[in-house]
Design an enzyme around this catalytic site. Structure first.
Site, PDB file in Angstrom:
ATOM      1  N   HIS A 115      37.704  38.707  30.357  1.00 52.89           N
ATOM      2  CA  HIS A 115      37.908  37.330  30.789  1.00 52.89           C
ATOM      3  C   HIS A 115      39.329  37.174  31.306  1.00 52.89           C
ATOM      4  O   HIS A 115      40.149  38.090  31.179  1.00 52.89           O
ATOM      5  CB  HIS A 115      37.646  36.371  29.619  1.00 52.89           C
ATOM      6  CG  HIS A 115      38.556  36.611  28.465  1.00 52.89           C
ATOM      7  ND1 HIS A 115      38.224  37.413  27.394  1.00 52.89           N
ATOM      8  CD2 HIS A 115      39.830  36.194  28.226  1.00 52.89           C
ATOM      9  CE1 HIS A 115      39.233  37.460  26.549  1.00 52.89           C
ATOM     10  NE2 HIS A 115      40.233  36.740  27.030  1.00 52.89           N
ATOM     11  N   HIS A 117      42.915  34.524  32.011  1.00 53.81           N
ATOM     12  CA  HIS A 117      43.716  33.343  31.685  1.00 53.81           C
ATOM     13  C   HIS A 117      44.556  33.027  32.912  1.00 53.81           C
ATOM     14  O   HIS A 117      45.033  33.942  33.582  1.00 53.81           O
ATOM     15  CB  HIS A 117      44.622  33.634  30.486  1.00 53.81           C
ATOM     16  CG  HIS A 117      43.857  33.975  29.237  1.00 53.81           C
ATOM     17  ND1 HIS A 117      43.456  33.030  28.323  1.00 53.81           N
ATOM     18  CD2 HIS A 117      43.403  35.161  28.770  1.00 53.81           C
ATOM     19  CE1 HIS A 117      42.795  33.619  27.337  1.00 53.81           C
ATOM     20  NE2 HIS A 117      42.743  34.912  27.586  1.00 53.81           N
ATOM     21  N   HIS A 142      41.969  40.180  30.262  1.00 54.89           N
ATOM     22  CA  HIS A 142      41.773  40.813  28.953  1.00 54.89           C
ATOM     23  C   HIS A 142      40.428  41.535  28.927  1.00 54.89           C
ATOM     24  O   HIS A 142      39.395  40.928  29.231  1.00 54.89           O
ATOM     25  CB  HIS A 142      41.806  39.765  27.834  1.00 54.89           C
ATOM     26  CG  HIS A 142      43.179  39.199  27.603  1.00 54.89           C
ATOM     27  ND1 HIS A 142      43.392  38.003  26.972  1.00 54.89           N
ATOM     28  CD2 HIS A 142      44.396  39.690  27.928  1.00 54.89           C
ATOM     29  CE1 HIS A 142      44.709  37.772  26.906  1.00 54.89           C
ATOM     30  NE2 HIS A 142      45.330  38.780  27.489  1.00 54.89           N
ATOM     31  N   THR A 224      43.704  35.405  21.245  1.00 55.11           N
ATOM     32  CA  THR A 224      44.625  34.352  21.711  1.00 55.11           C
ATOM     33  C   THR A 224      43.929  32.996  21.790  1.00 55.11           C
ATOM     34  O   THR A 224      44.508  32.034  22.274  1.00 55.11           O
ATOM     35  CB  THR A 224      45.223  34.706  23.087  1.00 55.11           C
ATOM     36  OG1 THR A 224      44.165  34.718  24.058  1.00 55.11           O
ATOM     37  CG2 THR A 224      45.921  36.053  23.067  1.00 55.11           C
TER      38      THR A 224
END
Ligand SMILES: *[C@@H]1O[C@H](CO)[C@@H](O)[C@H](O)[C@H]1NC(C)=O
Ligand SMILES: *[C@@H]1O[C@H](CO)[C@@H](O)[C@H](O)[C@H]1NC(C)=O
Length: 376
Positions: A115, A117, A142, A224
């Protein structure tokens, strides 16, 4: 009466249960009522002392020569079966087939998903989660794996301290389009709303990673996002990958965190967590600042030329010194003849002067050498 009392009690208990939802049901966000500074109230691990992301301060990292290059396993053998990508309201997630994994770690890790960010463009920096020496990237990829040697699946592994291995890839913008990223970006328009899902053609996952898989930082951290389990062996690559500004803009502006039937559309932006205190932890580097730097052929040429110039320069200086000493010896001999013991001090001064001030050699040459003494 008794029956009614029991009923009321049961109702109250039901009410209590429903008003205190399980942590997994809390819909967290990055800002606002259940924003990142509030996460730990609902997800205690988010307030732990080994949280991610962190700022990697390179002068405080420790070189560990046992950190060998990572080997992506099966990343390029994607086959023909499409991947599933979905919008979970926090990011775009791409599920990875279980034959993909990671070698080069103490255990075999099996890929689960990847995915991204990102930020919101504009003047504020940020978008990536990890920073290096305080410098943030524009986005971060990630790739999540679980320890399949010790645990049966992701849900069991994610709560164990040695359960997960995540690759962190910092993304910055450059002029050129990164074609590998279009394998994801081209399909984001199909999952604009939370909970939407799309099948995308399988592609080479390794093409998303940096070329240099040998230089990275390793530390123990966490997920995270809530529930922030402290179960991640992090690998943050030193090399950043590049995408174009247009590609970044697409990533930053196309998705919503709200569902399709939600009247209030919320753009899915700034889905990155602030860096967390490193506390007692050490971040290890797979490379040392000096020895890790491979010299390019241009740099080698520069070094060779530099050394040669240095040698020539040194030869010229040595030749000059030898000449000066010969000259001084000659001068000394003559002055002794002319002026035996009369002024040894002046003679010494003169010598020092000659050695310190090379131009005086030329000046002195013009005049006959014994001249200073003829005055006496
Ligand atoms: C994961 O493994 C555990 C233990 O074997 C099992 O109880 C659980 O149902 C599994 N979960 C999933 C999602 O497969
Ligand atoms: C992570 O934690 C484990 C267990 O405490 C430890 O053995 C390992 O050395 C740690 N790794 C790093 C990179 O700090």
């Amino acid at each position: 009466m008794d029956c009614l009392g029991l009923f009321i009690l049961l109702m109250l208990q039901c009410f209590q249960w429903t008003t205190a939802p399980a942590a997994e049901e809390v819909s967290w966000t990055y800002t606002g009522l259940v924003g990142q500074s509030e996460w730990s109230q609902y997800f205690p691990d988010c307030g732990g002392t080994s949280q991610s992301p962190v700022d990697v301060v390179t002068t405080q990292t420790k070189y560990d020569p046992s950190l060998i290059p990572l080997t992506p396993l099966g990343y390029s053998q994607h086959g023909n079966k499409p991947f599933t990508m979905y919008n979970n309201g926090h990011t775009a997630v791409i599920e990875l087939p279980d034959w993909m994994g990671l070698g080069g770690l103490p255990w075999l890790f099996t890929a689960v998903q990847m995915h991204l960010h990102w930020g919101s463009g504009g003047p504020s920096p940020g978008g990536g989660e990890h920073t290096i020496n305080g410098l943030s990237a524009d986005a971060e990829l990630h790739v999540v794996h679980y320890n399949s040697e010790l645990y049966p699946n992701m849900s069991t592994a994610m709560t164990q301290s040695d359960g997960l291995a995540v690759l962190g890839v910092l993304i910055v913008t450059a002029e050129e389009t990164n074609p590998a990223f279009n394998n994801i970006l081209n399909y984001l328009s199909r999952i604009r709303h939370a909970d939407q899902k799309v099948s995308i053609p399988a592609f080479d996952i390794q093409s998303l990673l940096p070329k240099d898989l040998g230089r990275y930082y390793r530390y123990n951290g966490s997920l995270t996002t809530p529930p922030c389990y402290q179960s991640v062996m992090w690998t943050l690559f030193n090399e950043r990958i590049q995408i174009s500004k247009a590609q970044l803009l697409k990533m930053e502006t196309i998705l919503y965190s709200s569902k399709a039937n939600d009247p209030d559309r919320m753009l899915l932006q700034d889905n990155y967590r602030a860096t967390q205190p490193i506390n007692h932890r050490v971040a290890f580097a797979s490379f040392s600042a000096e020895s890790g730097k491979a010299l390019s052929s241009g740099e080698v040429t520069a070094v060779v030329i530099g050394v040669m110039c240095g040698c020539v320069g040194l030869a010229v200086i040595i030749r000059f010194i030898v000449k000066t000493i010969r000259f001084l010896t000659l001068l000394h001999g003559e002055s002794v003849v002319v002026n035996r013991m009369k002024e040894p001090e002046k003679e010494k001064e003169k010598k020092q002067d000659m050695a310190l001030n090379p131009t005086s050699e030329a000046e002195t040459k013009e005049e006959p050498s014994p001249s200073p003494h003829t005055e006496l």
